[in-house]
Design a protein around this motif. Structure first.
Motif, PDB file in Angstrom:
ATOM      1  N   THR A  21       0.765  -0.942   0.018  1.00  0.00           N
ATOM      2  CA  THR A  21      -0.011   0.157  -0.184  1.00  0.00           C
ATOM      3  C   THR A  21       1.045   1.391   0.100  1.00  0.00           C
ATOM      4  O   THR A  21       0.565   2.260  -0.845  1.00  0.00           O
ATOM      5  N   ASP A  79      -7.367   2.825   5.434  1.00  0.00           N
ATOM      6  CA  ASP A  79      -6.909   1.499   4.920  1.00  0.00           C
ATOM      7  C   ASP A  79      -5.480   1.330   5.768  1.00  0.00           C
ATOM      8  O   ASP A  79      -5.360   0.194   6.238  1.00  0.00           O
ATOM      9  N   THR A  80      -4.698   2.252   5.982  1.00  0.00           N
ATOM     10  CA  THR A  80      -3.534   2.170   6.619  1.00  0.00           C
ATOM     11  C   THR A  80      -3.807   1.716   8.123  1.00  0.00           C
ATOM     12  O   THR A  80      -3.251   0.864   8.654  1.00  0.00           O
TER      13      THR A  80
END
Length: 113
Positions: A21, A79-80
């Motif tokens: 990511t 998302d992290t």
């Protein structure tokens, strides 16, 4: 029964997902440099020749880019945080299992064996 290989495999997989990511984020930031250069040229041309500048494009450019940057930063942060949460949860489970297993076999009992 606890399978340490599977547990560590899941941890490594989560870490690789996090790395992937961040690499995609870095690629996006690098590619955005080209867009910024092109837009800077439009702004430079409008500043150098105000009567012939592309004012319609300029009026759309700033709000559009601010909105896009805000949305992308929000998604990356969400998302992290989710990936870190999953990774921490897995590490906690592994730690609890290791702690339980070490209480079954205290060091003194192992030394006597």
């Amino acid at each position: 029964m606890f399978d340490p290989f599977s547990a560590w495999s899941r941890i490594v997989s989560a870490a690789l997902d996090m790395q992937s990511t961040w690499l995609r984020s870095a690629e996006t930031l690098r590619a955005s440099g080209d867009v910024i250069d092109a837009q800077t040229e439009v702004m430079r041309a409008a500043t150098a020749a105000p009567l012939t500048g592309n004012h319609a494009e300029l009026s759309r450019m700033v709000p559009e880019k601010v909105a896009a940057f805000s949305r992308s930063a929000e998604v990356i942060a969400r998302d992290t945080m989710e990936m870190h949460s999953v990774w921490i949860g897995q590490m906690q489970r592994v730690g609890m299992i290791q702690r339980r297993s070490s209480s079954l076999y205290p060091p003194a009992a192992i030394a006597r064996a």
